[in-house]
Structures are given as C-alpha cells and as structure tokens.
Design an enzyme around this catalytic site. Sequence first.
Site, PDB file in Angstrom:
ATOM      1  N   ASN A 287       0.851  -1.192   0.000  1.00 34.92           N
ATOM      2  CA  ASN A 287       0.000   0.000   0.000  1.00 34.92           C
ATOM      3  C   ASN A 287       0.883   1.236   0.000  1.00 34.92           C
ATOM      4  O   ASN A 287       1.704   1.428   0.896  1.00 34.92           O
ATOM      5  CB  ASN A 287      -0.892   0.030   1.248  1.00 34.92           C
ATOM      6  N   GLU A 288       0.751   2.042  -1.055  1.00 38.26           N
ATOM      7  CA  GLU A 288       1.421   3.343  -1.136  1.00 38.26           C
ATOM      8  C   GLU A 288       2.937   3.237  -0.942  1.00 38.26           C
ATOM      9  O   GLU A 288       3.530   3.888  -0.072  1.00 38.26           O
ATOM     10  CB  GLU A 288       0.819   4.331  -0.130  1.00 38.26           C
TER      11      GLU A 288
ATOM     12  N   GLU B 169      -8.018   4.785  -4.308  1.00 37.15           N
ATOM     13  CA  GLU B 169      -8.536   5.458  -3.116  1.00 37.15           C
ATOM     14  C   GLU B 169      -8.881   6.903  -3.468  1.00 37.15           C
ATOM     15  O   GLU B 169      -8.100   7.578  -4.134  1.00 37.15           O
ATOM     16  CB  GLU B 169      -7.501   5.504  -1.983  1.00 37.15           C
TER      17      GLU B 169
ATOM     18  N   TRP C 113      -5.948  14.348   7.566  1.00 34.19           N
ATOM     19  CA  TRP C 113      -4.528  14.629   7.731  1.00 34.19           C
ATOM     20  C   TRP C 113      -4.087  15.951   7.115  1.00 34.19           C
ATOM     21  O   TRP C 113      -2.905  16.285   7.161  1.00 34.19           O
ATOM     22  CB  TRP C 113      -3.696  13.486   7.127  1.00 34.19           C
TER      23      TRP C 113
ATOM     24  N   GLU D 143      -6.942   7.533  11.772  1.00 32.36           N
ATOM     25  CA  GLU D 143      -7.776   8.126  10.719  1.00 32.36           C
ATOM     26  C   GLU D 143      -9.267   7.996  11.030  1.00 32.36           C
ATOM     27  O   GLU D 143     -10.085   7.878  10.125  1.00 32.36           O
ATOM     28  CB  GLU D 143      -7.439   7.483   9.373  1.00 32.36           C
TER      29      GLU D 143
ATOM     30  N   HIS E 137     -11.459  10.397   9.210  1.00 34.83           N
ATOM     31  CA  HIS E 137     -11.435  10.336   7.746  1.00 34.83           C
ATOM     32  C   HIS E 137     -12.794   9.828   7.276  1.00 34.83           C
ATOM     33  O   HIS E 137     -13.325   8.854   7.797  1.00 34.83           O
ATOM     34  CB  HIS E 137     -10.326   9.379   7.306  1.00 34.83           C
TER      35      HIS E 137
END
Length: 676
Positions: free
Chosen positions: A155-156, A319, A327, A367, A370
């Site tokens: 991921n990322e 995403e 953030w 998060e 979020h």
Amino acid sequence: MNTTASPPAAPFARLAYGADYNPEQWPEEVWAEDARLMREAGVNLVNLGIFAWALLEPEPGVFDFSLLDKVIGHLAEAGVDVDLATPTAAAPNWFLTQYPHVRPVTDDGVVLAGSSRQTYCPHSPEYREACLRIADKLAERYAAHPAVTMWHVHNEYGSPTGACYCAVSAAAFRDWLQAKYQTLEALNTAWTATFWGQVYTAWDQIDTPKRTPMADVNPAHRLDFSRFTSDTTLELYTGQRDVIKARLAEAGRSETPVTTNFQLINCKALDFWSWAREVDIAANNHYLTAEAADNQIELALCADFTRSIRGGQPWMVMEHSTGAVSWQPRNLAKRPGEMRRNTLSHVARGADGALFFQWRASRGGGEKFHSAMLPHGGTETRIWREAVALGANLDALAEIAGSRVAGADTAVLWDWESWWSLEQVFRPSVDLAFKPRQLEFYEQLYRAHVQVDFAHPGADLSGYRLVVVPQMYLCREQWAKNLRDYVAGGGTLVVSYFSGIVDEDDAVYLGGYPGVLRDLLGLTVEEFLPLHRDRELAFDGGGTGRIWAEEIALHGAEAKYRFTEGPAAGGPAVTRHRVEAGTAWYVGTTPDPATLREILRAAAHDAGVAFDTQTPDTLELVERASAGGDRYLFAINHADEPVEVAAAGTDLLTGEAFAGTASVSGGAVRVIKLQG
C-alpha cells in the site's frame, strides 16, 4: 527485472465501485451487515487485507486465514469481488521486536519507531523475506478463489517511507553503484568528486547522503541515491508480484491482474514511469487539496497522468474520499454533489473503477475522522445516500468500461529525475520548484478545454501537435534530440525557464544556457536574474512576470514579449523560434495566469490545436470512445449556474434525449452517448 505480460487492457466488464474494507476493526456480527449494505450501495469490488498482517501471521511462520475465509465468503454471497492485498505496509509488532534494526533511519540519523505503518527499511533482507513469505501464503490459498479477481501488492510504496539511510541501505547503495559505474574512476567523474575533495578511493567509503555541515551533500550523489531508492523499492513490488503470478499460473488464472496503488504527483520518491511497466493496470490514490481553489483542476491533472502512465489504457482510482480527510491542516468537508463530480471526473478521464478509503469509518485509530462510504452516523447520513446514488450512476455507465479518452493532441512532459535534481540546495532561487510549474501550465490548458496527455521526455511525441515542457532542469542529450526531431518534423514546443541546464549527472552543459536546448530555442541565456520575493515585472503589451528573469540574447528566435522594467528591462521575456517545419517557444519567467493563457493560445494556434476560452472554464468536457465507435461526452458543471452544451444523444444517467443542446444544471453531471 522480470516483467510479466499484461492482461487485456480492459480487465473489468463493468465499472468497479467500492472501497478499502477493514473488517478486522469490527466484531464478526457486523460482517454480514456490511455485505448486505454493499449490495445496497452497488459496491462490486473491495480492497481487502491491506493492514491485516498481524492477524494473518500472529507469530513468525504461523498463519491464520480464518478471518479472510469468512469475510470473502460473505462478500462472494453478496456478489462483491475482492482485490486481495498483501499486508506488507504494516509489519507486525512481533516482527519489529524481533528485528529492531529494520526500522527506517532518516538522513540525520533518527531511527523511526513503530505504532504506525510503513515502519521498515526497504533494503532489509529480513523484511524482504517476510514479505515474500506472506505474499506466497496468501496466493497459495486464494489464487484459485473465484471471488478474488485482482491482487493488490502492499500500500502506497514510497509514502511516507521513501528513502532509508541506515547501514543496510548504505551497503545496498554501494552494490547498486558498483553495478552502474563498474569503477570508482567512473563514479568520481560522474559525481565531480574533485569538488570539495570528495574523491573516493574505496567503495566502502561511500555512504548514504546523510545530512552534512553544509546542509546538503554532493548533488550527483543525492541524485543517484534517488534513482537507487526508486529502483530498489520497485524490487519489493516485483518480488511479491512474481510470487503471486506463479501461484496464479498454477491455478490457471494468469489473466488475473496484479497492481499496487500509486500516488503519482504526490510521491516524489518513486519514478512511476518505470513502475508503470510493472503493473497490469495503473491504480492511483487521489485526495483533493481541500483548501485549494478550483481543486478539480489538480484532480483532472492526476487523472490524465494516471491514464497516460500506461499509454492510455483504462485505469483505477484505488482510493479517494467521500468527504473530508483527516490529515490536512484544515479538513474541509465535500459539499453535496462534490463526491459525485470528483468520481465522474476520474471516470471521464479514463478510469474504469473508483474506490474509496474506506468502507466503514473507523471508531479509533489515526484516521477515525477520515470520511467513509458508511459514516459514523450510518445509513441516515447524506454521504451514505450519495454513495448509494453514485453506485447506481456507475451501474448505468457499465457500457463505458473499456472505452478510452479521445482527442488528446497535446502532451505535457514530466520527469522524476528532473524533479529530484531541481529541488536540491544551492540553486539560483528557492522559488524554483517542479510541481508548481507543472500545475500552472496544466491549469491554463484545462481552462481552455485542451485535452492533455502526460509523456516522458524520451517518449515518441510524433502523435502530438503541441508539447509543453513546464520544467526540465535535467535534460539528457537523447531527450534534447527527441525534442529537436519533434519540432523539425512540424511539432510545436513550449519550454519554460531553467530547463536543459544539466545532464544526467547534474553537471552543467557548457557553452551557455539553456544548455542542450540552446540551439533548438534559438537563444542564449547569458545570466539568470532571479527576482525578489513578490516582485513582478511588466511586459510590453501588458502582463507581468514573477520569480524569474533572464538576460536573453537572440540567435534566430524572435521576442514575443519583452520586459519593460527590472534587471532584464528591454530584453526578451518570451520568444518564438522557427525550426524547419515546426516552432519552439520559450518562456523566460513565470507569467501571470492570463498572460500565460495568451502565450499558450498563440502556441496552440501554431500547432493547430483548438483553444476554447469561450466555453466556461468551470465546465469540464471530456469524451471517451469505444473500440466499436460509440462516443460518450462527459459534461461536468463545477459552477452553480446552469450551462448549455452542444450535444445530440442520450444521457445515460437520466435517459433524457437531446437533439442538439443539453442543459447541465449547476453542480450536475451529464454523460451523453452521442448520436452518429
């Protein structure tokens, strides 16, 4: 590197819709409800298992897949496919305790702790081995599962863990350098190591580019370290990918796509032109800069870039957000209809799937504020209602899957090496920056309804009428030849300042600026004249420039704008040069937006590119076309007032038919299947 063959360019028979799903955050009795609500919302694909490593491997070499078995079962019954992730972005606490030296180290020697994610050195052999082990175990169990229709590695990558400066990374860096240069003599020459007495006489003298008393290290040293970081991080991805591919081949499902989620223009650490060759489908994470004015333009840039990174093939938003993120300094909420416009703008620009982070908003953790498809307030919220309506919209657009964006005859060049090299210390001005220049030029093309692709400087540019280079400080000789051949063959080129200055070793081209582009542009820059903060210089004929000026001597080019004041008063600010069948423009400052628009209008006229400033620039117009000849016009109104669009066809979202003109209400979207 072992590149595998790509699957068909259109891996989905429908537009994918869904979210990251983290069932491990919730009691088991919630899972069946989630599956039911996903069906209600039109969700057909979820990313699963991204941060579940600690549950899937609770002890070293001990695996427990009971959670995934149950959750995938619920999803399969609901008709929801799974993009199964390898959970390697969040190593278990037992792993960090067993191998404390795996924690990443910053350039000033700080060891970063756990209790988060991305806590790993990308060069640690223990980390690499553990990643391959969990990836193989997952693929062994689920490669044949019919509900697992896609694989999502990690991921990322590159964010927030890009480079690591530890001793293990230093050893890996030396190996990379030896493979590249073969001899220390070659390295010392490339790095201009005689400057400040930095000559190396043994390979083990070379360290990672840690912080020094002079605030930075040799720029060629740091540039190579950036290349090394991108290359070796990519090995993390390809290692897991190849393990998964082998299991898929055993299961007779080699066509199942494997990818990872990019962060493209927001991840400086990785050269995604190289990465794009290694994924089966490009996937990008995109989050609006909430406080930015007209932030739909940056969204469009990212969408165009993700489409371009694999040659125009359909791609995915892996995403984005239903509302506010958690953030940014001030996490502004999306207003009614904004989520729909954002999503359909991605689809308009070639996405065949749009997923959110995340499905159900977390109660705890970093998060928890979020936004999600299913907010803390549940199904009685506006966001939930909009998510359900959006699912129905994407279902109505199913026939668009596999079609491609039509009509891009303009390319904007983007190169990570130039970005890495430009933004080091000891440059003529702190205001020199890569992304702001890219955004400034893209914005004016967007506002004039010019459809844009992004391209690498070494790519074949012959299919474009107009090529724009907002920033290319580092320019290899073969790239300069590529641009020269493009212009000579009839193309129109626009180059902005401080481009063509250095070679691939960050060494200045001699003979005058702009170095390797000097003859193509028909001028010489005798001296850089960076401006004071907030200083603006007027042009003859109107307009202003800021940040930068230059003392330009013309050698074949003609001045189209001149400075009327400041250190370059009377000298050229913008030039135009005829080169055989084409034209090369040079912009020696940062013009105000209106003036930059006029410069690009003139260049577009040279190129024969339509430059429309009559249609409101708040109306986004993009066309997709299928292999069978069907054409789909997306009309997205980002303003409050209604607008009229010339179109004959049927709106797939409402069923309305239009004979020649369609009205698009404020904040609304139409997707019109065009007649003929």
